[in-house]
Design a protein around this motif. Structure first.
Motif, short mmCIF file in Angstrom:
data_model
loop_
_atom_site.label_atom_id
_atom_site.label_comp_id
_atom_site.label_asym_id
_atom_site.label_seq_id
_atom_site.Cartn_x
_atom_site.Cartn_y
_atom_site.Cartn_z
N SER A 3 0.82 -1.21 0.00
CA SER A 3 0.00 0.00 0.00
C SER A 3 0.85 1.26 0.00
N GLY A 4 2.05 1.22 0.56
CA GLY A 4 2.93 2.37 0.56
C GLY A 4 3.53 2.66 -0.79
N MET A 5 3.37 1.75 -1.76
CA MET A 5 3.99 1.91 -3.07
C MET A 5 2.99 2.29 -4.16
N ARG A 6 1.78 2.70 -3.78
CA ARG A 6 0.77 3.09 -4.76
C ARG A 6 0.05 4.34 -4.27
N SER A 7 -0.67 4.96 -5.18
CA SER A 7 -1.50 6.10 -4.82
C SER A 7 -2.53 5.64 -3.79
N PRO A 8 -2.83 6.45 -2.79
CA PRO A 8 -3.83 6.03 -1.80
C PRO A 8 -5.26 6.00 -2.35
N ILE A 9 -5.48 6.65 -3.50
CA ILE A 9 -6.78 6.60 -4.18
C ILE A 9 -6.54 6.16 -5.61
N THR A 10 -7.20 5.08 -6.01
CA THR A 10 -7.06 4.54 -7.36
C THR A 10 -8.44 4.19 -7.92
N GLU A 64 -6.01 13.17 2.91
CA GLU A 64 -6.67 13.90 3.99
C GLU A 64 -8.09 13.39 4.18
N PRO A 65 -8.57 13.29 5.42
CA PRO A 65 -9.96 12.89 5.64
C PRO A 65 -10.91 13.91 5.00
N PRO A 99 -7.15 7.99 6.93
CA PRO A 99 -6.13 8.50 6.00
C PRO A 99 -5.08 7.47 5.59
N SER A 100 -4.84 6.47 6.39
CA SER A 100 -3.82 5.48 6.05
C SER A 100 -4.35 4.35 5.18
N ASP A 101 -5.68 4.30 4.96
CA ASP A 101 -6.28 3.25 4.13
C ASP A 101 -6.07 3.53 2.65
N HIS A 102 -6.27 2.49 1.85
CA HIS A 102 -6.28 2.63 0.40
C HIS A 102 -7.74 2.68 -0.04
N TYR A 103 -8.06 3.64 -0.91
CA TYR A 103 -9.42 3.80 -1.42
C TYR A 103 -9.42 3.50 -2.92
#
Length: 120
Positions: A3-10, A64-65, A99-103
């Motif tokens: 998850s740290g190696m991709r955009s948090p929103i895809t 950001e939330p 904020p730390s989740d992937h969406y």
């Protein structure tokens, strides 16, 4: 992919009519600004040959939330295929509360319908 190696929103757009990924769909991301009650532009990306929009935010960044909207420019996509489209665009509103989740926001698309869900 970590998850740290991709955009948090895809996103991932699949063309259900053609049975394949929807390449070349412009995807725009905005975040609600509660103080002005308007939408602030965050970024834009275009789906790749696999139908994925993977560069909406820098890989590994924290989102950001708040309330977000992802706009898919579907009419332009179908126009390129020489097809009519009932929906000129599709907007998907979603809440970021961790904020730390992937969406991941997938879109299953045809010229006269669409569906979406929270992916992984």
């Amino acid at each position: 992919m970590a998850s740290g190696m991709r955009s948090p929103i895809t996103s991932h757009v699949l063309d259900a009519q053609r049975g394949q990924p929807a390449q070349g769909v412009r995807v725009e991301l905005k975040r609600e600004n509660p103080s002005t009650q308007s939408w602030d532009f965050v970024s834009t990306d275009t789906t790749n040959k696999d139908g994925r929009a993977v560069a909406l935010l820098p890989p590994g960044s924290q989102v950001e939330p708040g309330l977000y909207v992802m706009r898919f420019y579907t009419q332009a996509y179908f126009t390129e295929l020489d097809q009519k489209s009932f929906y000129p665009f599709v907007e998907v509103h979603f809440c970021v509360d961790q904020p730390s989740d992937h969406y991941h926001i997938p879109l299953l698309l045809s010229s006269h319908s669409y569906t979406t869900y929270r992916g992984s």
